[in-house]
Design a protein around this motif. Structure first.
Motif, PDB file in Angstrom:
ATOM      1  N   ASN A 148       0.871  -1.143  -0.137  1.00 56.15           N
ATOM      2  CA  ASN A 148       0.185  -0.073   0.185  1.00 56.15           C
ATOM      3  C   ASN A 148       0.759   1.354   0.241  1.00 56.15           C
ATOM      4  N   PRO A 149       1.164   1.922  -1.227  1.00 56.27           N
ATOM      5  CA  PRO A 149       1.972   3.087  -1.234  1.00 56.27           C
ATOM      6  C   PRO A 149       1.552   4.171  -0.655  1.00 56.27           C
ATOM      7  N   PHE A 150       0.176   4.361  -0.108  1.00 60.27           N
ATOM      8  CA  PHE A 150      -0.560   5.391   0.621  1.00 60.27           C
ATOM      9  C   PHE A 150      -0.388   5.204   2.026  1.00 60.27           C
ATOM     10  N   ALA A 151       0.354   4.121   2.606  1.00 64.06           N
ATOM     11  CA  ALA A 151       0.180   3.785   4.036  1.00 64.06           C
ATOM     12  C   ALA A 151       0.762   5.094   4.839  1.00 64.06           C
ATOM     13  N   PRO A 152       0.079   5.530   6.005  1.00 69.42           N
ATOM     14  CA  PRO A 152      -1.008   4.573   6.992  1.00 69.42           C
ATOM     15  C   PRO A 152      -2.486   5.117   6.231  1.00 69.42           C
ATOM     16  N   GLN A 153      -2.639   5.741   4.942  1.00 71.81           N
ATOM     17  CA  GLN A 153      -3.759   6.308   4.696  1.00 71.81           C
ATOM     18  C   GLN A 153      -4.375   4.903   4.119  1.00 71.81           C
ATOM     19  N   LYS A 154      -5.654   4.784   3.773  1.00 68.42           N
ATOM     20  CA  LYS A 154      -6.196   3.586   3.154  1.00 68.42           C
ATOM     21  C   LYS A 154      -6.227   3.748   1.710  1.00 68.42           C
ATOM     22  N   GLU A 174      -6.531  10.463   9.081  1.00 67.44           N
ATOM     23  CA  GLU A 174      -7.047   9.793   7.858  1.00 67.44           C
ATOM     24  C   GLU A 174      -6.658   8.527   7.902  1.00 67.44           C
ATOM     25  N   PHE A 175      -6.761   7.630   8.921  1.00 72.41           N
ATOM     26  CA  PHE A 175      -6.196   6.585   9.210  1.00 72.41           C
ATOM     27  C   PHE A 175      -7.479   5.477   9.559  1.00 72.41           C
ATOM     28  N   GLU A 176      -7.461   4.231   8.954  1.00 70.00           N
ATOM     29  CA  GLU A 176      -8.515   3.257   9.302  1.00 70.00           C
ATOM     30  C   GLU A 176      -7.671   1.918   9.000  1.00 70.00           C
ATOM     31  N   LEU A 177      -7.675   1.106  10.180  1.00 69.50           N
ATOM     32  CA  LEU A 177      -7.351  -0.328  10.433  1.00 69.50           C
ATOM     33  C   LEU A 177      -8.452  -1.194  10.020  1.00 69.50           C
ATOM     34  N   LEU A 183      -2.735   1.705  20.497  1.00 70.58           N
ATOM     35  CA  LEU A 183      -1.918   2.636  19.673  1.00 70.58           C
ATOM     36  C   LEU A 183      -0.466   1.921  19.422  1.00 70.58           C
ATOM     37  N   LYS A 184      -0.072   1.520  20.532  1.00 74.14           N
ATOM     38  CA  LYS A 184       1.189   0.879  20.259  1.00 74.14           C
ATOM     39  C   LYS A 184       1.406  -0.379  19.060  1.00 74.14           C
ATOM     40  N   ASP A 185       0.511  -1.271  19.262  1.00 75.89           N
ATOM     41  CA  ASP A 185       0.214  -2.080  18.383  1.00 75.89           C
ATOM     42  C   ASP A 185       0.077  -1.511  16.826  1.00 75.89           C
ATOM     43  N   ILE A 186      -0.802  -0.377  16.706  1.00 78.26           N
ATOM     44  CA  ILE A 186      -0.974   0.156  15.471  1.00 78.26           C
ATOM     45  C   ILE A 186       0.394   0.602  14.915  1.00 78.26           C
ATOM     46  N   LYS A 187       1.102   1.300  15.630  1.00 74.06           N
ATOM     47  CA  LYS A 187       2.281   1.750  15.233  1.00 74.06           C
ATOM     48  C   LYS A 187       3.455   0.523  15.017  1.00 74.06           C
TER      49      LYS A 187
END
Length: 445
Positions: A191-197, A327-330, A346-350
């Motif tokens: 995903n070249p736009f990471a962390p955005q969807k 603008e983040f979605e997991l 939040l640590k897991d997301i990072k």
């Protein structure tokens, strides 16, 4: 097995050692084995190694001093994930051809517009780009063309036309779709736009069928289904069940503890925790102990104080996490089920987006992507330090996620919980559209 091989297997680092250009002592294990060309004895060299941000692999190289026949193979030694994964990518420009792809040997590759498919287990696993996948497919089709032209010119002509169509796709003269379906769950698409969807890329996770489990060489069994004395619901509430498994990091034998827990003001959940004595890795996962709720749940928390980081949080496998200000979605199933705190989430997301991203390390990295992800990581740190005013949204179509209300039983002024009716697509992802729960088993006249 050589002495060096034994030291590598038994060393503190586990069976698999990371590749390093500075490691001059890394030596393969040498095994005397039979040459299948001349039936004399040759030497097979095995190297158990770990590619950073990818998977454990086994590199084997055979050479025969008698007939000088050589053969080299790379085999995956990674852990099969709990769910299969399917990536659907709409390729719209030449830039999309540079997206990097990790494709395992169990993955099926399809291009619906050409009615083209590369079945599973017909190619070895690879780390490549979209253009590389197409080049590999073209090379495979061209391999036997000289023989076909001599024996069956008509078939050779049709294959040549198809090869030309594949080559045109590399110029992206028109949009097309690439689907990579991997039951092992170990394939990736960048995903070249990471962390955005990524609007062009959709990722879905699914439960493997018994046939897919058989193809992967694993048995479709559930430890919960085994009959054990006293293994009823009341017993499960009062004891910790233990069963053997493998460490997801070093693949060494480990044990998983499982316990049924009642969360106050919510419901019962099953907590599963794995601890590896070999490498020290620890992980936990949460499964819902109840049924899918009649309605989905959307929880929105406005972070106003650093003390919010200590709120207990249950994220089920079906829950998506959104941070609108970033603008983040997991997506659902990305982190699995977790019972942790808001800070832990939040640590897991990072870690998932920044630290363990396979496309920002070494040759795979690009300056723009690395800078964007580094900035995203700094913003996550500010949120955890209470220096950034954001909203955290937990959207769970199954209704099995929970965020602690510190004012309970009163309403929390900074938290809003909404119930909503699931869409047809959400019911389809949860497998509810084809589920018959009323009148099941009734005799039809």
């Amino acid at each position: 097995m050589s002495v060096i091989g034994e030291e590598r297997v038994r060393g503190a680092g586990g069976m698999f050692v990371e590749i390093s250009a500075d490691d001059q002592d890394t030596q393969p294990t040498e095994i005397e084995s039979l040459c299948m060309n001349c039936y004399q004895n040759g030497i097979t060299r095995l190297l158990l190694t770990k590619i950073p941000f990818f998977r454990e692999i086994i590199i084997s190289s055979f050479s025969c001093p008698h007939c000088h026949w050589n053969n080299t193979e790379i085999q995956s030694a990674g852990r099969i994930q709990e769910q299969g994964v399917s990536y659907t990518l709409k390729i719209k420009s030449k830039q999309d051809m540079n997206r990097e792809v990790v494709k395992t040997d169990s993955a099926t590759t399809r291009i619906p517009e050409l009615d083209f498919e590369i079945p599973a287990f017909t190619q070895k696993g690879s780390l490549s780009t979209i253009e590389g996948l197409l080049n590999r497919a073209v090379a495979g089709l061209q391999q036997d063309q000289p023989v076909r032209r001599a024996t069956d010119p008509d078939v050779a002509g049709k294959i040549e036309q198809f090869i030309q169509r594949l080559n045109k796709l590399k110029d992206v003269e028109e949009e097309f779709t690439l689907i990579i379906d991997d039951p092992s769950g170990n394939s990736f698409v960048e995903n070249p736009f990471a962390p955005q969807k990524d609007q062009s890329l959709s990722v879905s996770f699914y439960k493997r069928s018994p046939e897919q489990n058989a193809a992967l060489g694993i048995q479709d069994t559930d430890p919960m289904s085994e009959e054990k004395p006293g293994n009823d619901l009341e017993t499960m509430r009062n004891e910790v069940l233990v069963f053997n498994t493998n460490c997801p990091e070093c693949n060494a034998p480990a044990s998983t503890n499982m316990k049924l827990v009642q969360i106050p003001h919510f419901k019962e959940v099953i907590i599963m925790a794995t601890n590896c004595d070999s490498c020290g890795h620890r992980t936990n996962e949460v499964k819902s102990g109840g049924a899918t709720e009649e309605m989905g749940t959307k929880i929105t928390l406005h972070l106003t104080d650093v003390t919010d980081m200590s709120r207990d949080l249950l994220k089920s496998e079906t829950c998506s996490v959104l941070i609108p200000e970033l603008e983040f979605e997991l997506g659902m199933a990305a982190l699995g089920g977790k019972f942790t705190t808001l800070e832990g989430l939040l640590k897991d997301i990072k870690d998932l987006v920044v630290m363990k991203n396979p496309f920002i390390c070494g040759d795979s990295s690009s300056t723009d992507t690395s800078e964007k992800l580094e900035l995203f990581g700094k913003k996550i740190d500010k949120i955890m330090a209470g220096e950034m005013d954001v909203h955290i949204i937990l959207d769970d179509p199954a209704g099995n996620s929970y965020l602690q209300n510190v004012y309970a039983p009163d309403d929390d002024p900074e938290m809003k919980t909404e119930k909503y009716t699931r869409t047809f697509e959400q019911n389809e992802e949860l497998g509810l559209n084809d589920m018959k729960t009323e009148g099941y088993g009734e005799t039809q006249n």
